[in-house]
Scaffold this active site. Structure first.
Site, short mmCIF file in Angstrom:
data_model
loop_
_atom_site.label_atom_id
_atom_site.label_comp_id
_atom_site.label_asym_id
_atom_site.label_seq_id
_atom_site.Cartn_x
_atom_site.Cartn_y
_atom_site.Cartn_z
CE1 TYR A 166 42.34 -20.06 1.80
CE2 TYR A 166 42.39 -18.21 0.27
CZ TYR A 166 43.03 -19.25 0.92
OH TYR A 166 44.36 -19.48 0.69
CE LYS A 175 45.02 13.60 -4.71
NZ LYS A 175 44.28 14.54 -3.85
#
Ligand SMILES: *Cc1c(COP(=O)(O)O)cnc(C)c1O
Length: 372
Positions: A260, A39
């Site tokens: 940042y 999956k």
């Protein structure tokens, strides 16, 4: 088209290691058969390459989550492969299952009703798996539904039951009492439903012992190199290697911050390498100031925040001649197993793998011959 030269990172997927992991799990699970769970694009590694490699190794039963994944996989695999869809048929899509030769996992009485109804209308037995919930409270028949089914077994008529299934909640913790509780509950359910073959164990469940496996096991993460059992040595071969490309280097002499939020402060002379991989590539922002990269055997700490497309590493420990633009930093690999990266991010290997980005150059090695 992503080329090795242009990409910000090279993701190497070792299909030989996937095959070796399948062999190890199959040997461990025998006499139970071993399916493969592919999956979510084979946990992010590329179902188009992984599923044929598993098939070449002898895997004949595959699990996906969504019908769409099953339809895609059907087009890839030879006809003798069986494909089961864990989520079952969304209402109204039942007829697509026989049309694409997919086996639904029926998770509720409503799904049983709809699918058995289709089988009876078509006048042919349709293969299906039946999932009973024994402790996940997520998918599968609950107590009341099981009781209703046992009271009226004709609800199943029209279905050819391939496997009776359940799913463990805590299989990666061998000492957890819920494992034995779920097994007992599953056995009680099976005794009431008749003796169809059983399918219980995910990767971790295989290692709980023979009682926990049933007639077929369905590993996912261990095929892809993730550790099946928490806190124990990982017996699986590493499958994934991720090498990020350095696109700029700088030496900082004065006190300054990196990235940042200025979360990393540099005081002494420091060399910073900027790598073209960021959270948009699934290199999770939670790794900010927590992960370690490697250049050869030398650890280089990730400093500052991971940004969307870029990540910064302190490479001061390295001989400047060894790090130049274009050089690679190992982000996942032999020094940095996927479980270690996951731990640094506060998550599990599954999330690291299924997040692996679309901008990497993907290099598949060790696959079956004939270009598959
Ligand atoms: C994803 C999944 C698996 C595979 O689990 P792993 O822990 O990756 O081995 C098995 N069974 C079900 C029902 C699943 O959803």
């Amino acid at each position: 088209m992503i080329t090795r030269e242009r990409a910000g990172a090279v993701l190497t997927v070792d299909l030989g290691a996937v095959a070796a992991n399948y062999r190890l799990l199959r040997a461990r699970a025998a006499p139970a058969a071993s399916a493969g769970v592919v999956k979510a694009d084979a946990y992010g590694l590329g179902v188009g390459r992984v599923a044929p490699a598993l098939f070449a190794e002898g895997c004949r039963f595959f699990f996906v989550a969504h019908p769409e994944e099953g339809i895609g996989l059907r087009a890839i695999l030879p006809a003798e492969a069986e494909i089961a869809v864990l989520n079952g048929p969304p209402p109204g899509t039942e007829a697509e299952f026989p049309a694409h030769r997919l086996i639904p996992v029926l998770n509720s009485l409503a799904q049983v009703e709809a699918y058995a109804g289709l089988a009876r209308r078509r006048g042919e037995a349709l293969p299906a798996c039946l999932h009973v919930d024994t402790g996940m409270s997520r998918l599968g028949l609950d107590h009341a539904e099981l009781k209703a089914l046992v009271a009226e077994p004709s609800r199943l008529s029209g279905l050819a039951l391939r496997y009776l299934m359940t799913h463990y909640a805590c299989a990666d913790e061998p000492g957890h009492p819920l494992n034995a509780t779920q097994l007992a509950e599953f056995r009680a359910a099976r005794a009431r439903l008749g003796d169809s073959p059983t399918c219980l164990a995910n990767s971790a469940g295989i290692f709980l012992g023979a009682d926990y496996r049933g007639d077929m096991v369905r590993p996912g993460i261990a095929l892809y190199g993730g550790a099946p059992t928490m806190g124990q040595a990982n017996p699986m071969a590493a499958v994934v290697r991720l090498e990020g490309r350095i696109i700029q280097l700088r030496t900082i002499d004065a006190p300054r911050s990196v990235g940042y939020g200025a979360t990393h402060k540099v005081t002494g002379r420091t060399r910073i390498a900027t790598v073209a991989v960021g959270y948009a590539d699934g290199y999770l922002r939670q790794l900010s100031n927590r992960a370690t990269g490697y250049v050869g055997d030398v650890p280089v700490p990730l400093v500052g925040r991971v940004s969307m497309d870029l990540t910064t590493f302190d490479v001061s420990a390295l001989d400047p001649d060894r790090v130049r633009p274009g050089a690679a930093i190992e982000l996942i690999g032999p020094h940095n197993p996927v479980d270690a990266v996951a731990a640094a991010a506060g998550t599990i290997s599954y999330e690291i793998l299924t997040s692996l980005g679309r901008r990497y150059f993907r290099d598949y090695v060790g696959g079956p011959v004939a270009g598959v």
